[in-house]
Design an enzyme around this catalytic site. Structure first.
Site, PDB file in Angstrom:
ATOM      1  N   ALA A   3      38.742  30.422  35.862  1.00 14.11           N
ATOM      2  CA  ALA A   3      37.607  31.129  35.272  1.00 14.11           C
ATOM      3  C   ALA A   3      37.251  30.606  33.880  1.00 14.11           C
ATOM      4  O   ALA A   3      36.097  30.737  33.455  1.00 14.11           O
ATOM      5  CB  ALA A   3      37.896  32.627  35.203  1.00 14.11           C
TER       6      ALA A   3
ATOM      7  N   HIS B 251      39.581  43.435  38.479  1.00 14.17           N
ATOM      8  CA  HIS B 251      39.139  42.352  37.615  1.00 14.17           C
ATOM      9  C   HIS B 251      38.292  43.010  36.535  1.00 14.17           C
ATOM     10  O   HIS B 251      37.316  43.674  36.863  1.00 14.17           O
ATOM     11  CB  HIS B 251      38.306  41.344  38.371  1.00 14.17           C
ATOM     12  CG  HIS B 251      38.949  40.822  39.620  1.00 14.17           C
ATOM     13  ND1 HIS B 251      38.926  41.515  40.826  1.00 14.17           N
ATOM     14  CD2 HIS B 251      39.634  39.677  39.872  1.00 14.17           C
ATOM     15  CE1 HIS B 251      39.542  40.812  41.761  1.00 14.17           C
ATOM     16  NE2 HIS B 251      39.984  39.689  41.218  1.00 14.17           N
TER      17      HIS B 251
ATOM     18  N   SER C 266      43.089  34.990  32.816  1.00 14.11           N
ATOM     19  CA  SER C 266      41.849  34.751  33.531  1.00 14.11           C
ATOM     20  C   SER C 266      42.113  34.732  35.023  1.00 14.11           C
ATOM     21  O   SER C 266      43.247  34.547  35.472  1.00 14.11           O
ATOM     22  CB  SER C 266      41.240  33.409  33.113  1.00 14.11           C
ATOM     23  OG  SER C 266      41.931  32.328  33.730  1.00 14.11           O
ATOM     24  N   ASP C 267      41.065  34.911  35.816  1.00 13.07           N
ATOM     25  CA  ASP C 267      41.180  34.626  37.238  1.00 13.07           C
ATOM     26  C   ASP C 267      41.179  33.105  37.402  1.00 13.07           C
ATOM     27  O   ASP C 267      40.976  32.351  36.441  1.00 13.07           O
ATOM     28  CB  ASP C 267      40.040  35.282  38.007  1.00 13.07           C
ATOM     29  CG  ASP C 267      40.447  35.671  39.426  1.00 13.07           C
ATOM     30  OD1 ASP C 267      41.347  35.018  39.987  1.00 13.07           O
ATOM     31  OD2 ASP C 267      39.867  36.621  39.979  1.00 13.07           O
ATOM     32  N   ALA C 268      41.401  32.648  38.629  1.00 12.37           N
ATOM     33  CA  ALA C 268      41.611  31.223  38.879  1.00 12.37           C
ATOM     34  C   ALA C 268      40.437  30.381  38.373  1.00 12.37           C
ATOM     35  O   ALA C 268      39.293  30.586  38.793  1.00 12.37           O
ATOM     36  CB  ALA C 268      41.835  30.972  40.369  1.00 12.37           C
TER      37      ALA C 268
END
Length: 747
Positions: A275, A194, A271-273
């Protein structure tokens, strides 16, 4: 491709462009009777049931560019036909999934793969994972996770390659090459994550903010990402957390200045979930619309959303002058390029009839066994406790296998697997029984393993999660285990954590063995039966007592589908272990975070005694691992022992197998710079080679030491420097190697 993208962009509405930049979870729901009253459900359950229909409506409207968590080729094709056949422009969907260490074939967890110190093996493993994923209709994996982590409390340490940027960079590049290959029909997009600094989460607590110096970012956390980009990564995922006070998903310095301008990344950033919407929760953005503006303007290309997407507000943001449409076009172009490179415009559908043959491949399972065996680390082996001699273990009950984890099919797979067939897992108990016979190997589950205090959504969603029954009688079960071990010729005591005690949302405040596993081990050892400890875990745990009192300790990690066979191969001597630790093994949780590559202290002679009740040194050093063979290093030399800045020298060493059996060794090169623009760590890994040597065989190994290895980022100059200095070199089997020489670097 560029002409076709130009044409599509010229015809797309702003809403369709925003759709291409939106990825939705597609959550499967159970079949409900036709007369079921959805309105009778609580709001959160009703939203879950209605979510797939909402996503399908958005797909049909051309407002979805990607979907994740779809792994059924039939469903993939149904949704793809909806996108290609009913939308105005017929742009195919990009399907993503967490293929972290295998799909149907489950390989050792990433931390274990890093312990193999074998980039070629890691590349092969992820190529198989990609092959299975693509057969199921998956185009993109949210892996590898390449965050450097030096705090064993952090649950996601299991997903990475440990504490070192050089090893981490090699593992990152290997995984990207394995996943992506030539981006053909058996490849998937890799998604290194990440970006950046997530592994330095405060207190080892998942999702916490991170305060990381520029020195540590450039010299420790960034190198694996640079290696992944150089290996061709098409996607990068941003991090959840605040980095130095700015959430990573809206951090223009990270996503544009560093990632694109400094590292040359040309792919798309996701993006991450949730985010993007979380920017509001993190008190950066005022509302979802503001969050979308901040993220896109920072350099984020695609939003991963559970349901309501913040990027749906982008058309209004353009109208309000807060976002330039040309910037949206740049992001859309990057996403469309990925789809073209995968061939989705020409071949959007997957062959539904071919998936099962790929997913059930015997060759894939064989590679899983090999990978598990090459990842196992022999931590201790006093007085040649191992390998066990099968010919002496013939009577009934002569091998006592103790522990719930010894026969837990689900736990051996580890976290971050979602399409596994648990029934395929060969457990440690079954692996030993296959080799020695059912009656020879007795088993007692023994002490219960304390469950998580706060179960996660992963626990609730996985029906194969094992727990200790509420009516479990620990006293009786431990007593039975002790008696079984007392009557045996050897006790194999399997200890550790369940798989859901590692991974995301699985940080820990203690490194102690859960439950009464230590007490059970102590009682078994007191019987006088020789004891072999096998650790099943995704992080280091407290082994101080075991190290002081048992004969052998084997770190098996979560070894995957064929892990039990691999453990048996090592215990019985068919395989000489050659896994090496990709991190230091702390003695106690109070020592973390820790790293071998620390800086010289004010009083170096007292560096090992910083605590008054515990040594400051690790229980096992970085790079540590024993073998059934033995190796000797000699004749360390440089082709030039003096170079000027910008030049290179070749480092040579002879490694000899001094034993009577074949074995693998991992030769490791470390350096220390004595003086320069900035202080440098006491030792830094700069090269490694895993080699196989026959009994008595010797081989000369060479390493290059030049600007790439001798340069570093300095806070003094705010850039990369190489100093005129004196460099100490060591080569050996771990980070405490003693064979050394020096190199002079002149201006």
């Amino acid at each position: 491709m560029e002409q076709r993208i130009d044409d599509l962009l010229s015809r797309m509405s702003l809403e369709e462009k925003a759709g291409q930049l939106t990825q939705y979870f597609y959550l499967g729901v159970p079949e409900l009777p036709e007369d079921f009253d959805i309105d009778s459900l609580p709001p959160e359950h009703r939203a879950f049931v209605e979510q797939p229909k909402q996503i399908e409506s958005a797909i049909a409207a051309g407002q979805v560019g990607s979907a994740l968590f779809v792994k059924d080729p039939v469903l993939v094709n149904r949704l793809q036909r909806l996108a290609v056949g009913t939308t105005r422009l017929g742009i195919p969907l990009l399907f993503g999934f967490d293929v972290v260490h295998g799909l149907r074939t489950v390989f050792p967890v990433p931390l274990a793969l890093a312990a193999s110190w074998d980039p070629d093996l890691i590349k092969d493993v992820q190529a198989v994972a990609a092959r299975e994923a693509r057969a199921a209709g998956i185009h993109w994996t949210f892996a590898p996770m390449i965050d450097i982590a030096r705090d064993a409390r952090w649950g996601r340490i299991v997903e990475g390659a440990g504490e070192d940027p050089v090893l981490g960079a090699a593992v990152a590049a290997a995984q990207v090459r394995g996943f992506q290959g030539d981006l053909g029909a058996q490849s998937v997009l890799a998604g290194p994550k990440h970006f950046a600094g997530y592994g330095a989460a405060r207190g080892g607590r998942d999702y916490e903010d991170a305060e990381v110096s520029d020195n540590e970012l450039w010299n420790v956390h960034f190198p694996p990402f640079r290696a992944a980009i150089d290996a061709g990564a098409v996607n990068v995922m941003s991090a959840y957390m605040d980095l130095n006070g700015v959430p990573a998903s809206a951090n223009r310095w990270l996503l544009t200045d560093v990632l694109r301008q400094e590292m040359g990344f040309s792919g798309f950033v996701v993006s991450d979930a949730n985010a993007v919407r979380s920017l509001q929760i993190q008190h950066l953005a005022a509302d979802p619309a503001d969050a979308a503006v901040r993220a896109l303007n920072a350099g984020l290309d695609m939003e991963m959303a559970m349901s309501e997407a913040a990027f749906a507000h982008l058309p209004q943001a353009v109208a309000a002058g807060r976002v330039a449409e040309r910037d949206i076009d740049v992001a859309v172009r990057r996403v469309l390029e990925a789809k073209f490179r995968l061939g989705l415009f020409e071949t959007p559908l997957v062959d539904e009839t071919a998936a099962e043959a790929t997913l059930s491949s015997g060759a894939h399972r064989d590679l899983a066994r090999t990978a598990a065996a090459r990842s196992i680390v022999l931590l201790k082996n006093a007085e040649h406790t191992l390998p066990l001699t099968p010919s002496s273990l013939r009577s009934p009950g002569s091998v006592a296998v103790i522990g719930q984890l010894a026969d837990s099919q689900r736990d051996l797979l580890g976290p971050w697997v979602f399409d596994h067939d648990t029934s395929e897992t060969v457990t440690i108990l079954h692996g030993l029984r296959q080799r020695l016979g059912e009656d020879v190997v007795a088993h007692a589950p023994g002490a219960g393993i304390t469950e998580r205090l706060f179960p996660s959504a992963f626990d609730q969603a996985d029906p194969t999660i094992l727990t200790t029954p509420a009516d479990w009688d620990d006293d009786a079960e431990i007593e039975h285990a002790v008696q079984l071990a007392a009557a045996a010729a050897v006790a194999v005591v399997v200890v550790g954590q369940r798989q859901n005690q590692a991974g995301e949302k699985a940080s820990t405040a203690t490194l102690a063995l859960p439950g009464r596993q230590l007490e059970q081990l102590q009682r078994i050892t007191a019987t006088g039966t020789p004891v072999v400890v096998v650790m099943v875990s995704g992080r280091p745990l407290d082994l101080r007592w075991a190290d002081a009192h048992v004969g052998a300790i084997v770190q098996a990690w979560y070894p995957g589908t064929r892990g039990g066979e691999a453990v048996a191969d090592v215990l019985l001597g068919q395989v000489s272990p050659a896994g090496r630790l990709p991190l230091q093994w702390p003695r106690h949780v109070g020592q973390v975070p820790m790293t071998y590559a620390h800086y010289r202290t004010f009083e170096p002679e007292n560096a090992g005694s910083r605590y008054f009740e515990e040594p400051s040194t690790p229980l096992y050093p970085f790079g540590h691992g024993l073998s059934y063979a033995s190796f000797e290093y000699s004749d360390l030399r440089l082709d030039r022992d003096e170079i000027t800045v910008g030049q290179s020298t070749t480092v040579s060493v002879t490694v000899r197998n001094t034993s009577q059996r074949e074995g693998d060794e991992v030769a490791q090169l470390y350096i220390h710079q004595r003086h320069g623009t900035s202080s440098r760590p006491v030792r830094e890994l700069k090269g490694f080679q895993r080699i196989t040597l026959a009994a008595g065989e010797q081989r000369e190994l060479t390493f290059t030491l030049g600007p790439e290895q001798l340069s570093y980022w300095s806070a003094v100059t705010r850039g990369v420097v190489q100093d005129a200095t004196t460099v100490d070199l060591w080569i050996g089997g771990d980070s405490t190697a003693e064979l050394s020489t020096t190199l002079s670097v002149r201006a």
